[in-house]
Design an enzyme around this catalytic site. Structure first.
Site, PDB file in Angstrom:
ATOM      1  N   GLU A  49      43.630  37.473  14.367  1.00 16.25           N
ATOM      2  CA  GLU A  49      43.850  38.589  15.293  1.00 16.25           C
ATOM      3  C   GLU A  49      43.249  38.321  16.657  1.00 16.25           C
ATOM      4  O   GLU A  49      43.873  38.547  17.685  1.00 16.25           O
ATOM      5  CB  GLU A  49      43.290  39.894  14.701  1.00 16.25           C
ATOM      6  CG  GLU A  49      44.228  40.597  13.734  1.00 16.25           C
ATOM      7  CD  GLU A  49      44.318  39.913  12.378  1.00 16.25           C
ATOM      8  OE1 GLU A  49      43.477  39.038  12.097  1.00 16.25           O
ATOM      9  OE2 GLU A  49      45.227  40.253  11.596  1.00 16.25           O
ATOM     10  N   HIS A  99      42.267  49.726   4.675  1.00 20.97           N
ATOM     11  CA  HIS A  99      43.607  49.761   5.258  1.00 20.97           C
ATOM     12  C   HIS A  99      44.000  51.164   5.669  1.00 20.97           C
ATOM     13  O   HIS A  99      45.159  51.420   5.914  1.00 20.97           O
ATOM     14  CB  HIS A  99      44.656  49.285   4.249  1.00 20.97           C
ATOM     15  CG  HIS A  99      44.519  47.876   3.801  1.00 20.97           C
ATOM     16  ND1 HIS A  99      43.837  47.520   2.671  1.00 20.97           N
ATOM     17  CD2 HIS A  99      44.997  46.725   4.333  1.00 20.97           C
ATOM     18  CE1 HIS A  99      43.891  46.203   2.505  1.00 20.97           C
ATOM     19  NE2 HIS A  99      44.578  45.693   3.501  1.00 20.97           N
TER      20      HIS A  99
END
Lengths: 438, 369
Positions: free
Chosen positions: B97, B166
């Site tokens: 990322e 998540h």
């Protein structure tokens, strides 16, 4: 496998490993990895137990070493190199003391790294996009940024073209000089450089430019370093990574920063052509970065250059390095491995320099720096209303307008009458008038 | 921890998915009964269309992220873009990322207009320095020299059964940062119009999608179907007018708020539902106007309660002249203040649903200051 072939041809330091030469056993599927029948561990990118070699042209006394192919430079270019190198300590001397006098909040010197910075700058084209860490003011000066712009940035006055006085000292930036704004968090510039190079590759009239990315060996411990090199190699783009291995990340010596063979050993791990160079030899840096740049453009890929140097100065004005290293160590390095002295001796050997020229240069540079300093010191700050500009491009959101109107209202009410505000307002260009008269 | 008490005390709830499907069959058609052409589109297709149209319009726009090209995106939002635009403009990246967010920021600083897809915003935390410190601040720090027109997009907030790491809503995180714009769309129309605006915006935009809405179909007006359909960032939309209580919600909570308004309507209670659309800039004026009309405010969000979007709206309302119009304390309906549990029964209890909103609205209505 064009890439691998070209890499092994062009990189002299990657020797084929003799112990792997057992082609008879074939190779792994989906890989070029030859199969061997004996467990073989390795912990060196050189194929032997030797460390990665360091490329050097001039010895400590400015004499070309055996087998050195010096770059063809003329006297004018050599003088330009030397003058740019000499300018850095002259600027550092003044600005370091200016900080100590409390006139600016912060400063970082480049003592000891003059050859790395100026040699790299000279090897790049002036429109290559530079993403620095913070100690690369010499690149900007090489490109004609000028002392007034340096001073204006460090003082944060209204002439500051880097950022209207919004950034800490030495956080330069100049689109005109293709120098990206310095970002304080370490190593963010590394993946960004891969992105800048990707953009260059996609811009037709920029196909002859590279992105050049500077960082220290300490910053190379950040995840961003690994992410940046990985991405630069998997999304190929012309970027030259220049690691300034100056031995210290503030107080942490490089011996505690990594256990492997410096930063250069990581390049091949990412499939990146890599070289280690004596960062105190300006001609070696010049040659290595020129070749790195050429390879990067030629292959459209990243190249890594590790410049081995020594940070003679403190990390910044917030640091006293004698708390973690002996003064004698620093003095020794200054004496026996001084990049300025080394190149001066070489120039003298060519008949391009002498004591008089040295005297003249030093007094000229000092005078130039002092003149710029005196000018910057007396300049006002940017207009107060600049506090609220450039937060967003395009239409200004209400919350910015509201804050500006709030300040204007308070200025109208107290600006003239409340002593602390009246005094402070004098320091701004327009004295806050542009707000309070609205 | 009023919100937690409310949540755990709430009646048994059905799974959000079933709410969504019932929503699809009942609610939407009625909301948009006036839609002029019978067009519908899923949120996923609306996002895809927005990117495609903007990539056709501007050569500088490109998409990058994990699996966005060959795999068509983890949630298929970038489906077909590789075939249409090729590898140079639809770029698969390694799983880093901070790496691809950094590349996107660098490319934006150098003049391109990247769309950086995060598989979820939960993973964008590994790149948050690039978003906040570099993308968000460089324009200001460079004295206006260097804009950073990048869009960070991907699913945000809780999905189903994917547990604590998540299932977080980052609206309030990014909403804190001057220099960033933050969008949290709900409908297909929102997604298309706002994503197109985000791509054209000269600033970095954090575009917070919702996984559970990707497959939901919404009516699309002829206007929304057009290539030039843009929605302004920073403007909320009154999805349903009412005079008794104001619901302010974003993303999936707009669905529940509209359902709650339907239930309340059967009892003669007229709820006004505001779809925030943007978190930053926050359209506080639309909320103020509504509060002045209804005198009651219930803020609904899927994020944690503390320092959240609801907290900010509440603060801004009570700091403003709208405070004088309030007839009851402002209510926040939020996710529970615990890391999201995995077990379905516990997960259900951790997030607001329609019944809870109805219950809190009634509490607000039957109280007075």
């Amino acid at each position: 496998m064009f890439r691998r072939a070209s890499r092994s041809l062009r990189t002299p330091f990657l020797h084929p490993r003799a112990s792997f030469a057992t082609r008879a056993l074939g190779r792994l599927p989906n890989s070029q990895s030859p199969i061997v029948s004996q467990p073989h561990f390795f912990n060196s990118v050189t194929g032997s137990n030797e460390q990665i070699p360091a490329f050097r042209l001039l010895d400590g006394t400015g004499v070309p070493i055996e087998g050195a192919d010096l770059p063809e430079i003329d006297e004018a270019f050599a003088r330009k190199l030397y003058e740019n190198m000499q300018l850095l300590p002259n600027l550092d001397n003044i600005l370091y003391n200016v900080q100590r006098q409390g006139k600016i909040s912060f400063y970082m010197t480049a003592y000891g790294e003059e050859a790395t910075i100026v040699g790299s700058a000279a090897a790049l084209e002036d429109n290559d996009e530079v993403l620095g860490q913070y100690r690369e003011m010499g690149v900007l000066l090489w490109r004609g940024f000028g002392l007034d712009n340096v001073m204006a940035q460090c003082f944060g006055n209204h002439e500051d073209t880097s950022g209207k006085g919004r950034q800490m000292p030495v956080h330069f930036g100049s689109p005109k000089h293709h120098f990206h704004t310095i970002s304080s968090p370490l190593a963010t510039q590394i993946p960004q450089a891969a992105g800048v190079a990707y953009a260059l590759r996609r811009t037709p009239d920029r196909s002859n430019s590279v992105a050049a990315c500077f960082f220290g060996e300490g910053a190379a411990s950040e995840g961003d370093f690994h992410a940046g090199l990985l991405l630069a190699s998997t999304i190929p783009s012309p970027v030259v990574f220049i690691a300034r291995n100056n031995g210290f990340a503030i107080s942490t010596p490089s011996s505690e920063q990594y256990y492997g063979d410096g930063i250069a050993s990581r390049g091949p791990g990412y499939g990146i052509d890599t070289i280690r160079v004596d960062g105190n030899d300006v001609l070696a840096v010049l040659t290595a970065v020129r070749e790195a740049r050429a390879r990067s453009l030629d292959q459209g890929r990243a190249v890594l250059v590790e410049c081995m140097s020594y940070r003679v100065g403190h990390h910044s004005t917030s640091d006293d390095s004698f708390a973690y290293r002996a003064r004698s160590e620093v003095d020794d390095r200054k004496r026996i491995d001084n990049p300025l002295v080394r190149f001066r001796l070489y120039m003298e050997s060519r008949g391009w320099w002498n004591a008089e020229a040295e005297e003249e240069l030093k007094s000229r540079l000092k005078a130039d720096v002092l003149k710029a300093f005196k000018h910057a010191e007396t300049q006002s700050r940017c207009e107060l209303s600049e506090l609220f500009t450039d937060i967003y491009g395009g239409e200004e959101p209400w919350n910015i307008k509201e804050q500006r109107e709030d300040l204007a209202r308070l200025l109208k009410k107290y600006g003239e009458d409340w002593e602390p505000w009246r005094v402070e307002l004098q320091k701004f260009k327009n004295k806050g008038q542009e707000l309070s008269t609205k | 921890m009023a919100s937690l008490t409310r949540l755990t005390a709430s009646v048994q709830k059905s799974r959000s998915a079933s709410l969504l499907s019932s929503y699809r069959s009942l609610r939407l058609v009625r909301t948009y009964a006036t839609a002029d052409n019978g067009h519908t589109m899923t949120v996923r297709d609306a996002l895809n269309a927005a990117m495609e149209e903007e990539m056709i319009r501007d050569e500088k726009v490109y998409v990058m992220g994990e699996e966005v090209a060959r795999y068509n995106g983890a949630y298929k939002v970038t489906k077909g873009l590789l075939d249409k635009f090729g590898e140079k403009r639809v770029v698969d990246t390694p799983i880093t990322e901070m790496g691809f967010a950094g590349i996107a920021v660098g490319a934006a600083l150098a003049g391109l207009r990247p769309i950086c897809e995060f598989m979820t915003f939960n993973f964008a935390m590994q790149a948050i320095d690039q978003i906040v410190n570099s993308a968000g601040k460089t324009y200001y720090m460079s004295g206006g020299n260097v804009p950073c027109p990048v869009v960070f997009r991907g699913p945000n907030g809780a999905a189903l059964g994917v547990a604590a790491q998540h299932s977080q809503d980052y609206a309030s995180w990014y909403g804190q940062v001057p220099g960033l714009k933050v969008v949290s769309p709900w409908s297909a129309e929102d997604c298309k119009g706002l994503l197109k605006s985000a791509i054209r915006d000269p600033n970095p935009v954090v575009f917070l999608e919702n996984e559970m809405l990707y497959g939901v179909s919404f009516p699309m007006s002829s206007e929304a179907m057009s290539d030039n359909f843009l929605l302004p960032i920073g403007k909320a939309k009154v999805e349903r007018e009412g005079s008794d209580v104001t619901f302010v919600a974003h993303s999936k909570m707009v669905t529940h708020s509209l359902e709650a308004a339907d239930i309340l309507a059967k009892e003669g209670i007229k709820a006004e539902v505001i779809n925030l659309r943007s978190i930053r800039p926050l359209d506080i004026d639309t909320i103020k106007s509504s509060v002045k009309k209804t005198n009651r405010l219930v803020i609904v969000e899927g994020g944690f309660p503390a320092f959240g979007v609801g907290s900010e709206i509440c603060a801004q309302i009570i700091e403003s002249e709208a405070f004088d119009y309030l007839d009851a304390p402002v209510e926040r309906v939020t996710g529970a203040d615990v890391p999201t549990p995995y077990a379905a029964n516990l997960e259900d209890l951790a997030f607001p649903d329609t019944n809870l909103i109805v219950k809190v609205a009634k509490r607000s209505l039957y109280r007075t200051n």
